[in-house]
Design a protein around this motif. Structure first.
Motif, PDB file in Angstrom:
ATOM      1  N   ILE A 103       0.823  -1.204   0.000  1.00  0.00           N
ATOM      2  CA  ILE A 103       0.000   0.000   0.000  1.00  0.00           C
ATOM      3  C   ILE A 103       0.861   1.259   0.000  1.00  0.00           C
ATOM      4  O   ILE A 103       0.533   2.260  -0.657  1.00  0.00           O
ATOM      5  CB  ILE A 103      -0.949  -0.011   1.213  1.00  0.00           C
ATOM      6  CG1 ILE A 103      -1.985  -1.124   1.049  1.00  0.00           C
ATOM      7  CG2 ILE A 103      -1.642   1.334   1.389  1.00  0.00           C
ATOM      8  CD1 ILE A 103      -2.835  -1.355   2.280  1.00  0.00           C
ATOM      9  N   ALA A 104       1.984   1.215   0.713  1.00  0.00           N
ATOM     10  CA  ALA A 104       2.848   2.396   0.845  1.00  0.00           C
ATOM     11  C   ALA A 104       3.724   2.640  -0.379  1.00  0.00           C
ATOM     12  O   ALA A 104       4.380   3.682  -0.460  1.00  0.00           O
ATOM     13  CB  ALA A 104       3.729   2.249   2.087  1.00  0.00           C
ATOM     14  N   LEU A 105       3.729   1.714  -1.337  1.00  0.00           N
ATOM     15  CA  LEU A 105       4.639   1.834  -2.478  1.00  0.00           C
ATOM     16  C   LEU A 105       4.529   3.176  -3.200  1.00  0.00           C
ATOM     17  O   LEU A 105       5.563   3.820  -3.464  1.00  0.00           O
ATOM     18  CB  LEU A 105       4.408   0.676  -3.448  1.00  0.00           C
ATOM     19  CG  LEU A 105       5.318   0.640  -4.685  1.00  0.00           C
ATOM     20  CD1 LEU A 105       6.783   0.534  -4.279  1.00  0.00           C
ATOM     21  CD2 LEU A 105       4.930  -0.524  -5.600  1.00  0.00           C
ATOM     22  N   LYS A 111       8.669   9.640  -2.333  1.00  0.00           N
ATOM     23  CA  LYS A 111       9.439  10.072  -1.162  1.00  0.00           C
ATOM     24  C   LYS A 111       8.559  10.836  -0.174  1.00  0.00           C
ATOM     25  O   LYS A 111       8.922  11.896   0.329  1.00  0.00           O
ATOM     26  CB  LYS A 111      10.641  10.922  -1.597  1.00  0.00           C
ATOM     27  CG  LYS A 111      11.613  10.151  -2.484  1.00  0.00           C
ATOM     28  CD  LYS A 111      12.805  10.987  -2.888  1.00  0.00           C
ATOM     29  CE  LYS A 111      13.753  10.171  -3.775  1.00  0.00           C
ATOM     30  NZ  LYS A 111      14.916  10.950  -4.235  1.00  0.00           N
ATOM     31  N   ALA A 112       7.359  10.269   0.054  1.00  0.00           N
ATOM     32  CA  ALA A 112       6.400  10.912   0.953  1.00  0.00           C
ATOM     33  C   ALA A 112       5.760   9.882   1.871  1.00  0.00           C
ATOM     34  O   ALA A 112       4.554   9.935   2.139  1.00  0.00           O
ATOM     35  CB  ALA A 112       5.334  11.640   0.130  1.00  0.00           C
ATOM     36  N   TYR A 113       6.562   8.922   2.357  1.00  0.00           N
ATOM     37  CA  TYR A 113       6.025   7.837   3.182  1.00  0.00           C
ATOM     38  C   TYR A 113       5.378   8.396   4.447  1.00  0.00           C
ATOM     39  O   TYR A 113       5.922   9.269   5.130  1.00  0.00           O
ATOM     40  CB  TYR A 113       7.122   6.860   3.561  1.00  0.00           C
ATOM     41  CG  TYR A 113       6.632   5.743   4.472  1.00  0.00           C
ATOM     42  CD1 TYR A 113       5.887   4.695   3.971  1.00  0.00           C
ATOM     43  CD2 TYR A 113       6.887   5.781   5.837  1.00  0.00           C
ATOM     44  CE1 TYR A 113       5.415   3.689   4.784  1.00  0.00           C
ATOM     45  CE2 TYR A 113       6.420   4.779   6.670  1.00  0.00           C
ATOM     46  CZ  TYR A 113       5.685   3.737   6.147  1.00  0.00           C
ATOM     47  OH  TYR A 113       5.214   2.749   6.958  1.00  0.00           O
ATOM     48  N   ASP A 114       4.189   7.889   4.782  1.00  0.00           N
ATOM     49  CA  ASP A 114       3.434   8.334   5.955  1.00  0.00           C
ATOM     50  C   ASP A 114       2.659   7.128   6.491  1.00  0.00           C
ATOM     51  O   ASP A 114       1.657   6.724   5.909  1.00  0.00           O
ATOM     52  CB  ASP A 114       2.488   9.473   5.566  1.00  0.00           C
ATOM     53  CG  ASP A 114       1.773  10.076   6.769  1.00  0.00           C
ATOM     54  OD1 ASP A 114       1.565   9.372   7.770  1.00  0.00           O
ATOM     55  OD2 ASP A 114       1.404  11.263   6.694  1.00  0.00           O
ATOM     56  N   ILE A 153      -4.157   5.592  -1.737  1.00  0.00           N
ATOM     57  CA  ILE A 153      -3.212   6.174  -0.782  1.00  0.00           C
ATOM     58  C   ILE A 153      -2.764   7.582  -1.174  1.00  0.00           C
ATOM     59  O   ILE A 153      -2.435   8.409  -0.320  1.00  0.00           O
ATOM     60  CB  ILE A 153      -1.979   5.238  -0.585  1.00  0.00           C
ATOM     61  CG1 ILE A 153      -1.173   5.636   0.670  1.00  0.00           C
ATOM     62  CG2 ILE A 153      -1.083   5.241  -1.808  1.00  0.00           C
ATOM     63  CD1 ILE A 153      -1.843   5.320   1.959  1.00  0.00           C
ATOM     64  N   THR A 154      -2.772   7.892  -2.454  1.00  0.00           N
ATOM     65  CA  THR A 154      -2.367   9.228  -2.916  1.00  0.00           C
ATOM     66  C   THR A 154      -3.554  10.170  -3.081  1.00  0.00           C
ATOM     67  O   THR A 154      -3.410  11.268  -3.628  1.00  0.00           O
ATOM     68  CB  THR A 154      -1.611   9.134  -4.251  1.00  0.00           C
ATOM     69  OG1 THR A 154      -2.443   8.459  -5.202  1.00  0.00           O
ATOM     70  CG2 THR A 154      -0.308   8.366  -4.092  1.00  0.00           C
ATOM     71  N   LYS A 155      -4.735   9.749  -2.631  1.00  0.00           N
ATOM     72  CA  LYS A 155      -5.966  10.542  -2.717  1.00  0.00           C
ATOM     73  C   LYS A 155      -6.224  11.001  -4.154  1.00  0.00           C
ATOM     74  O   LYS A 155      -6.305  12.206  -4.437  1.00  0.00           O
ATOM     75  CB  LYS A 155      -5.893  11.741  -1.764  1.00  0.00           C
ATOM     76  CG  LYS A 155      -5.777  11.342  -0.303  1.00  0.00           C
ATOM     77  CD  LYS A 155      -5.761  12.539   0.616  1.00  0.00           C
ATOM     78  CE  LYS A 155      -5.692  12.090   2.071  1.00  0.00           C
ATOM     79  NZ  LYS A 155      -5.640  13.242   3.024  1.00  0.00           N
TER      80      LYS A 155
END
Length: 243
Positions: A103-105, A111-114, A153-155
């Motif tokens: 999901i975080a890929l 470069k915006a891991y949250d 995840i990126t809306k």
């Protein structure tokens, strides 16, 4: 709004010219769920890939919010793609990474891991307890929900769905249909659903284009009375239909 203006796509296969799309005209409104239905080889996936510029038309124009995609440079195309999520028939998960990592890929690539965003989207797709599982430990429906979470995840402003339920059956397919409906209702996400499954299009979409041999035969509005009432489960819908 997404508009196709006299869009055609030609390929050369073994020296033979192939027409994948033939003078397509379409208008897809903001926030609607728009279907594209047709048999295999009708040009559905080609049409979908043009919206995120993975394919470009041989002729004609495709515009998003008035911007002609053909006029974008590579940097602008990448920026445009960030507003678009993609959901695949075969999930396209990385099997050596956990659900959280899959999901975080997109965040890691940007470069915006949250981690908080990952937790929130996992909760939204109702997989809060599966974050440390690997794809091989999941059912088909759960894998598709991971794929949807990764797309969310990126809306994104838009979701492109390529046969999102055709690898599933019964309750799993119904759960994905209801999840897509909930995404649209919660976030106002514009959706383009490509499928050969009439029931999916009828139950989920506001309008649909019928594609045949690269041509739009007709664009139909699906009346609310034609759409199925919402039930909490696939089995309730079956009982209602048979009752």
């Amino acid at each position: 709004m997404i508009t196709f203006e006299q869009v055609s796509k030609f390929y050369s296969h073994n020296g033979v010219a192939v027409t994948a799309l033939d003078h397509i005209d379409l208008k897809i409104q903001d926030h609607e769920i728009f279907g594209v239905i047709g048999e295999s080889g009708s040009g559905k996936s080609t049409l979908l890939r043009m919206i995120n510029t993975l394919e470009l038309p041989s002729q004609g124009k495709i515009k998003i919010a008035g911007t002609d995609l053909m006029q974008l440079n590579d940097t602008q195309k990448r920026k445009s793609r960030k507003k678009i999520g993609m959901i695949f028939q075969q999930f396209n998960l990385l099997y050596n990474q956990t659900v959280n990592e899959n999901i975080a890929l997109p965040l890691r690539l940007n470069k915006a891991y949250d981690q908080q965003k990952v937790r929130e989207v996992l909760e939204f797709v109702r997989l809060s307890d599966k974050g440390n599982h690997y794809p091989r430990q999941l059912s088909g429906g759960e894998k598709q929900r991971v794929g949807i979470a990764r797309a969310l995840i990126t809306k994104p402003e838009m979701l492109l769905c390529d046969e999102p339920t055709s690898a599933l059956d019964g309750q799993n397919a119904y759960d994905i249909l209801e999840l897509l409906r909930r995404i649209n209702q919660t976030f106002g996400t514009t959706m383009v659903i490509v499928s050969h499954e009439l029931n999916l299009i009828k139950q989920l979409c506001n309008r649909t284009a019928i594609l045949e041999k690269g041509k739009v035969v007709e664009t139909l509005e699906i009346q609310k009375g034609q759409q199925q009432p919402q039930f909490s489960s696939y089995y309730e819908r079956v009982r209602e239909s048979l009752g």
